[in-house]
Structures are given as structure tokens and as C-alpha cells.
Write an enzyme that holds these catalytic residues in place. Structure first.
Site, PDB file in Angstrom:
ATOM      1  CB  SER A 124      25.937 -24.815 -79.293  1.00 28.14           C
ATOM      2  OG  SER A 124      25.515 -25.163 -77.940  1.00 28.14           O
ATOM      3  CE1 TYR A 148      28.362 -19.910 -76.764  1.00 27.59           C
ATOM      4  CE2 TYR A 148      26.633 -21.365 -75.816  1.00 27.59           C
ATOM      5  CZ  TYR A 148      27.686 -21.184 -76.749  1.00 27.59           C
ATOM      6  OH  TYR A 148      28.555 -22.249 -77.355  1.00 27.59           O
ATOM      7  CE  LYS A 152      28.202 -20.664 -80.474  1.00 24.33           C
ATOM      8  NZ  LYS A 152      29.422 -20.393 -81.295  1.00 24.33           N
TER       9      LYS A 152
HETATM   10  P1  NAD Z   1      37.624 -21.974 -76.859  1.00 26.19           P
HETATM   11  O1  NAD Z   1      37.216 -20.761 -75.776  1.00 26.19           O
HETATM   12  O2  NAD Z   1      38.575 -22.820 -76.148  1.00 26.19           O
HETATM   13  O3  NAD Z   1      37.850 -21.656 -78.120  1.00 26.19           O
HETATM   14  C1  NAD Z   1      37.556 -20.361 -78.973  1.00 26.19           C
HETATM   15  C2  NAD Z   1      38.670 -19.593 -79.347  1.00 26.19           C
HETATM   16  O4  NAD Z   1      38.455 -18.728 -80.154  1.00 26.19           O
HETATM   17  C3  NAD Z   1      39.798 -19.196 -78.209  1.00 26.19           C
HETATM   18  O5  NAD Z   1      41.226 -19.805 -78.677  1.00 26.19           O
HETATM   19  C4  NAD Z   1      39.696 -17.745 -78.322  1.00 26.19           C
HETATM   20  O6  NAD Z   1      40.809 -17.145 -78.066  1.00 26.19           O
HETATM   21  C5  NAD Z   1      39.163 -17.479 -79.810  1.00 26.19           C
HETATM   22  N1  NAD Z   1      38.622 -16.230 -80.148  1.00 26.19           N
HETATM   23  C6  NAD Z   1      37.391 -15.735 -79.460  1.00 26.19           C
HETATM   24  N2  NAD Z   1      36.987 -14.831 -80.134  1.00 26.19           N
HETATM   25  C7  NAD Z   1      37.944 -14.356 -81.181  1.00 26.19           C
HETATM   26  C8  NAD Z   1      37.979 -13.318 -82.076  1.00 26.19           C
HETATM   27  N3  NAD Z   1      36.984 -12.326 -82.072  1.00 26.19           N
HETATM   28  N4  NAD Z   1      38.753 -13.324 -82.754  1.00 26.19           N
HETATM   29  C9  NAD Z   1      39.854 -14.245 -82.670  1.00 26.19           C
HETATM   30  N5  NAD Z   1      39.906 -15.365 -81.895  1.00 26.19           N
HETATM   31  C10 NAD Z   1      38.958 -15.429 -80.902  1.00 26.19           C
HETATM   32  O7  NAD Z   1      36.326 -22.530 -77.008  1.00 26.19           O
HETATM   33  P2  NAD Z   1      35.884 -23.979 -77.516  1.00 26.19           P
HETATM   34  O8  NAD Z   1      35.219 -24.828 -76.551  1.00 26.19           O
HETATM   35  O9  NAD Z   1      37.201 -24.427 -78.372  1.00 26.19           O
HETATM   36  O10 NAD Z   1      34.621 -23.547 -78.693  1.00 26.19           O
HETATM   37  C11 NAD Z   1      34.860 -23.324 -79.916  1.00 26.19           C
HETATM   38  C12 NAD Z   1      33.409 -22.794 -80.419  1.00 26.19           C
HETATM   39  O11 NAD Z   1      32.339 -24.077 -80.285  1.00 26.19           O
HETATM   40  C13 NAD Z   1      32.715 -21.446 -79.874  1.00 26.19           C
HETATM   41  O12 NAD Z   1      32.185 -21.132 -80.755  1.00 26.19           O
HETATM   42  C14 NAD Z   1      31.910 -22.357 -78.921  1.00 26.19           C
HETATM   43  O13 NAD Z   1      30.800 -21.456 -78.605  1.00 26.19           O
HETATM   44  C15 NAD Z   1      31.227 -23.450 -79.829  1.00 26.19           C
HETATM   45  N6  NAD Z   1      30.793 -24.673 -78.831  1.00 26.19           N
HETATM   46  C16 NAD Z   1      31.475 -24.871 -77.696  1.00 26.19           C
HETATM   47  C17 NAD Z   1      31.140 -25.804 -76.839  1.00 26.19           C
HETATM   48  C18 NAD Z   1      31.936 -26.549 -75.732  1.00 26.19           C
HETATM   49  O14 NAD Z   1      31.321 -27.149 -74.885  1.00 26.19           O
HETATM   50  N7  NAD Z   1      33.148 -26.157 -75.647  1.00 26.19           N
HETATM   51  C19 NAD Z   1      29.656 -26.518 -77.008  1.00 26.19           C
HETATM   52  C20 NAD Z   1      28.956 -26.060 -78.064  1.00 26.19           C
HETATM   53  C21 NAD Z   1      29.484 -24.942 -78.954  1.00 26.19           C
HETATM   54  C1  UD1 Z   2      26.534 -25.580 -70.711  1.00 28.26           C
HETATM   55  C2  UD1 Z   2      25.908 -24.499 -71.458  1.00 28.26           C
HETATM   56  C3  UD1 Z   2      25.670 -24.647 -73.027  1.00 28.26           C
HETATM   57  C4  UD1 Z   2      26.977 -24.745 -73.570  1.00 28.26           C
HETATM   58  C5  UD1 Z   2      27.570 -26.025 -73.155  1.00 28.26           C
HETATM   59  C6  UD1 Z   2      29.081 -25.958 -73.540  1.00 28.26           C
HETATM   60  C7  UD1 Z   2      24.386 -23.839 -69.478  1.00 28.26           C
HETATM   61  C8  UD1 Z   2      22.900 -23.563 -68.954  1.00 28.26           C
HETATM   62  N1  UD1 Z   2      24.375 -24.586 -70.595  1.00 28.26           N
HETATM   63  O1  UD1 Z   2      25.756 -26.915 -70.985  1.00 28.26           O
HETATM   64  O2  UD1 Z   2      24.797 -23.438 -73.461  1.00 28.26           O
HETATM   65  O3  UD1 Z   2      26.756 -24.891 -75.247  1.00 28.26           O
HETATM   66  O4  UD1 Z   2      27.722 -25.766 -71.665  1.00 28.26           O
HETATM   67  O5  UD1 Z   2      29.869 -24.648 -73.200  1.00 28.26           O
HETATM   68  O6  UD1 Z   2      25.320 -23.157 -68.940  1.00 28.26           O
HETATM   69  N2  UD1 Z   2      26.765 -29.699 -63.640  1.00 28.26           N
HETATM   70  C9  UD1 Z   2      27.012 -29.660 -62.233  1.00 28.26           C
HETATM   71  N3  UD1 Z   2      27.859 -29.119 -61.615  1.00 28.26           N
HETATM   72  C10 UD1 Z   2      29.020 -28.205 -62.147  1.00 28.26           C
HETATM   73  C11 UD1 Z   2      28.589 -28.316 -63.547  1.00 28.26           C
HETATM   74  C12 UD1 Z   2      27.622 -28.853 -64.195  1.00 28.26           C
HETATM   75  O7  UD1 Z   2      26.092 -30.600 -61.607  1.00 28.26           O
HETATM   76  O8  UD1 Z   2      29.808 -27.746 -61.647  1.00 28.26           O
HETATM   77  C13 UD1 Z   2      25.807 -30.456 -64.368  1.00 28.26           C
HETATM   78  C14 UD1 Z   2      24.758 -29.333 -65.120  1.00 28.26           C
HETATM   79  O9  UD1 Z   2      23.725 -29.132 -64.236  1.00 28.26           O
HETATM   80  C15 UD1 Z   2      24.393 -30.350 -66.126  1.00 28.26           C
HETATM   81  C16 UD1 Z   2      25.683 -31.150 -66.513  1.00 28.26           C
HETATM   82  O10 UD1 Z   2      26.349 -31.182 -65.269  1.00 28.26           O
HETATM   83  O11 UD1 Z   2      23.401 -31.269 -65.834  1.00 28.26           O
HETATM   84  C17 UD1 Z   2      26.627 -30.814 -67.562  1.00 28.26           C
HETATM   85  O12 UD1 Z   2      26.681 -28.973 -67.426  1.00 28.26           O
HETATM   86  P1  UD1 Z   2      27.693 -28.442 -68.282  1.00 28.26           P
HETATM   87  O13 UD1 Z   2      29.063 -29.289 -68.547  1.00 28.26           O
HETATM   88  O14 UD1 Z   2      27.828 -27.166 -67.998  1.00 28.26           O
HETATM   89  O15 UD1 Z   2      27.212 -28.390 -69.841  1.00 28.26           O
HETATM   90  P2  UD1 Z   2      25.500 -27.918 -70.186  1.00 28.26           P
HETATM   91  O16 UD1 Z   2      24.717 -27.405 -68.920  1.00 28.26           O
HETATM   92  O17 UD1 Z   2      25.039 -29.108 -70.921  1.00 28.26           O
END
Ligand code: NAD
Ligand code: UD1
Length: 337
Positions: A124, A148, A152
Site C-alpha cells: 500500500s 496497519y 505492510k
Molecule cells: P477486502 O477486505 O475486501 O479483501 C480482503 C479479503 O481477504 C477479504 O475477502 C477477507 O475475507 C480475506 N481475508 C482476510 N484475512 C484472511 C485470512 N487470514 N485468511 C483468508 N482470508 C482472509 O480488502 P481489499 O480492499 O480487497 O484489499 C485487499 C488487500 O489490498 C489487503 O491486503 C489490503 O490491505 C490491501 N490494500 C487495500 C487498499 C484499499 O484501499 N482497498 C489499499 C492498499 C492496500
Molecule cells: C486510507 C488509509 C490508508 C489505506 C487506504 C486504503 C488512513 C489515514 N489511511 O487512505 O492507510 O491504505 O485508506 O484502505 O486511514 N475523507 C473525508 N471524509 C471521509 C473519508 C475520507 O474527508 O469520510 C478524506 C480523507 O481525509 C482523505 C481522502 O478523503 O483526504 C481519502 O481518504 P480515504 O478514502 O480514507 O483514503 P486514505 O486516507 O488516502
């Protein structure tokens, strides 16, 4: 290729599985459904006409995972099985460290045993934390600000050590920026089981009337309108980035360790997103300005050139398309169950 997708029932995983199946790859999903629902598997089949293998299990269950690895001869692992809520990670660091670290240990251990050559890991942009250098490239130092993010970073360091000791394994850590949007079919998308923490699902739930109004966390940042700027990327573009990384790993078995940004390279503010979404859905989004959220940075967007140079990948969808697909998903998400 025969691919294990750990966490493949989740938001990013399900879109990645759709792209893999559409390209003719074989897929087995392992997911414990802690943050997803089993009907996602049916929906993936409806979109692609193919049903992925599905094992409901915790990736940390070594015995079960040993059976899965023994049964299928995987060519690669995509590891998305992680817990991802920053605030929750502050309250429950033990749960987060156990889940997010142990899952990788088990997978890598079995990859070594069953000679699976590559792992694509969901990292991430959160590993960059607070930085005033934008666009952010992969050489920026780790500045994690919460448990978190630390999980990573530690996973990345762990994988680097593993590939150094085991040259038969390579690892690509994809540092996602802010994934939003959904599959154009409206059948899969982000499906928060709770009140959303992230911006886009919050906006869509306000638009549909589930939530009353959006709180914008601060309008006094040094950005063009005072609200936080992020690099929003369509989840389908992100999913395609995984296929590009897989191909690169297959063609470059000696790559060792790589960390690569997946972003668009463009930054949009909270208000830019609210206004674009409003135009797309034809409704105004009620909002109030509140205090800054602790830990938020003013501006974060990627330098995506490494992904283009190495993988030949770049994001294609613009912000309007991301909003259109998020809105369609919000309107459809409860209809297909
Ligand atoms: P998500 O929660 O929708 O998907 C994660 C999946 O993993 C879920 O289906 C959950 O049930 C499963 N899971 C969690 N722990 C498990 C375990 N121990 N065994 C088996 N299954 C398990 O999240 P996502 O948004 O699809 O994110 C996927 C990955 O990407 C995560 O590692 C997250 O940290 C990373 N990531 C997400 C974002 C984002 O904004 N969505 C941003 C950066 C990184
Ligand atoms: C967040 C996490 C980041 C994670 C990512 C994806 C934090 C500090 N960071 O990123 O670690 O990898 O989500 O899961 O939580 N915002 C509002 N109102 C809201 C929600 C968000 O104003 O209700 C603003 C935030 O201040 C930011 C932007 O929207 O400026 C995006 O926020 P968000 O979607 O939560 O993503 P990140 O903060 O970038």
C-alpha cells in the site's frame, strides 16, 4: 497459469479473479470470508462464465493450506488476504499483526515446499506515510504512521529477506494508491460490512440515502481547495496491474524483490471527487467540514513510471468513469443476492 488468489473474494481480489479468468487462467480462491461474502463467487461466474475454485479457509491454517498446495500445482500466488482498516489496527494491533504477517509466512513457507516461483503481494502507498515529495516514487523511505502500515512494511522486508535466501522465489509488492470504482456489470464492488471509513463508499452511501451527510476531514490543507488530495485508481485498472506483474514475474524468474506503485499519477481533492460524483449521479452530496483526521497527509499521488517501464502497464480509466462505476455498484449491490 494456475494461480492461488488468497483473499480473492474481497474487493480487489474479486476484480483480479475476473481479469484472470477472462484471460483463460485457472484460479483457486482461498478466503475465510472475514470481510466478504460467498455470493461473490457466483457473481464472478456470472460475469466470466467460469467458476473459480473456492476454498473457505484461513490462510494461516497451515494444515488446510498444505492440502490446497498439494492438490493444485500453482504457478504463482497473489496474496490479498489482509485486514485493512487503519483505525481498527490502532485498537487491535495484535489481531492485525497476527493476521497480516502470519498469512504471508504460511504462504511463503508452502511456496518454498511446493516450489511455487512467485508471489504478488498487496502492499500500500500507506508505507510512504507522511511525505511532502510528490509524485511519490518507490525510492521514498518507509514512514509508516500506524500498525496497519507497519504490517505492510514488515511484509515487504520479510519478502525481501526470503527472496535473498531463496533465489527460486521472487516477490513483487504492489503499492496500491486509492482504489475506487467497480466492475461495469454492477455485480461486484467494494462492500463494506460496516460504516465505511474510506471516502468513495461513504459518498455512495450518502447518495443512496443510507448515510445523511459526508464529513470532509479538513479544508485547510495546502492544496488547490484546502481538502486532501489523493491518487484514485479504478479497481479494474488495479486488477489488470496484477496480471501485468504476474507476466513480468514469469518472464523474469530472477527478478528477486520488487516494489512497484500502482496509481494513475494524478491527484484529486475530496471536493473534486464530491463534485464529479455529484454530476454523475445527478444529486448533490450533502457535506460538512470537520476537523482533520489524525494521520492524514495533505497530498499523495504516485509516480507510476516504474510500472509502465517494467510491466508495460498504466491506468486507463478517468475519475468520471470511476464515479459512474461506483454509483452503478451502489445501486445494484443488494439486487443480485
Ligand atoms: P477486502 O477486505 O475486501 O479483501 C480482503 C479479503 O481477504 C477479504 O475477502 C477477507 O475475507 C480475506 N481475508 C482476510 N484475512 C484472511 C485470512 N487470514 N485468511 C483468508 N482470508 C482472509 O480488502 P481489499 O480492499 O480487497 O484489499 C485487499 C488487500 O489490498 C489487503 O491486503 C489490503 O490491505 C490491501 N490494500 C487495500 C487498499 C484499499 O484501499 N482497498 C489499499 C492498499 C492496500
Ligand atoms: C486510507 C488509509 C490508508 C489505506 C487506504 C486504503 C488512513 C489515514 N489511511 O487512505 O492507510 O491504505 O485508506 O484502505 O486511514 N475523507 C473525508 N471524509 C471521509 C473519508 C475520507 O474527508 O469520510 C478524506 C480523507 O481525509 C482523505 C481522502 O478523503 O483526504 C481519502 O481518504 P480515504 O478514502 O480514507 O483514503 P486514505 O486516507 O488516502
Amino acid at each position: 497459469m494456475n494461480i492461488l488468489v488468497a483473499g480473492g473474494a474481497g474487493y480487489i481480489g474479486s476484480h483480479t479473479v475476473v481479469e484472470l479468468l477472462s484471460r483463460g487462467e485457472q484460479v483457486v480462491i482461498v478466503d475465510n470470508l472475514s470481510n466478504s461474502r460467498e455470493h461473490v463467487i457466483d457473481r464472478i461466474e456470472r460475469i466470466t462464465g467460469k467458476r473459480p475454485g473456492f476454498v473457505k479457509a484461513d490462510v494461516r491454517d497451515t494444515g488446510k493450506m498444505n492440502e490446497v498446495f498439494a492438490q493444485y500445482k500453482f504457478d504463482a500466488v497473489i496474496h490479498l488476504a489482509g485486514l485493512k482498516v487503519v483505525g481498527e489496527s490502532v485498537e487491535k494491533p495484535i489481531v492485525y499483526y497476527r493476521n497480516n504477517l502470519e498469512s504471508t509466512w504460511v504462504l511463503v513457507d508452502l511456496m518454498s515446499k511446493y516450489k511455487v516461483p512467485s508471489i504478488i503481494f498487496s502492499s500500500s502507498a500507506t508505507v510512504y506515510g507522511e511525505t511532502d515529495q510528490v509524485p511519490i516514487n518507490e525510492n521514498a523511505e518507509y514512514h509508516c504512521t500506524n500498525p496497519y502500515g507497519n504490517t505492510k512494511m514488515i511484509n515487504e522486508i520479510f519478502l525481501k529477506d526470503v527472496v535473498t535466501a531463496c533465489p527460486d522465489i521472487s516477490a513483487i509488492c504492489l503499492r496500491y494508491f486509492n482504489p475506487i470504482g467497480a466492475h461495469e456489470s454492477g455485480q461486484i464492488g467494494e462492500d463494506p460490512l460496516d460504516i465505511p471509513n474510506n471516502l468513495m463508499p461513504y459518498i455512495t452511501q450518502v447518495a443512496i440515502g443510507k448515510l445523511e451527510r459526508l464529513s470532509i476531514f479538513g479544508d485547510d490543507y495546502p492544496t488547490h481547495d484546502g481538502t486532501g488530495v489523493r491518487d484514485y485508481i479504478h479497481v479494474v485498472d488495479l486488477a489488470k496491474g496484477h496480471l501485468a506483474a504476474l507476466d513480468y514475474a514469469e518472464q523474469n524468474p530472477d527478478l528477486g524483490f520488487l516494489a512497484v506503485n500502482l496509481g494513475t499519477g494524478k491527484g484529486y481533492s475530496v471536493l473534486d471527487l464530491v463534485h464529479t460524483f455529484s454530476e454523475v449521479c445527478g444529486k448533490s452530496i450533502p457535506y460538512q467540514i470537520t476537523a482533520r483526521r489524525p494521520g492524514d497527509v495533505a497530498t499523495s499521488y504516485a509516480d507510476p513510471s516504474k510500472a509502465k517501464e517494467l510491466f508495460g502497464w498504466e491506468a486507463e480509466f478517468d475519475l468520471k468513469r470511476m464515479c459512474e462505476d461506483s454509483w452503478r455498484w451502489q445501486k445494484c449491490c443488494d439486487k443480485f443476492i
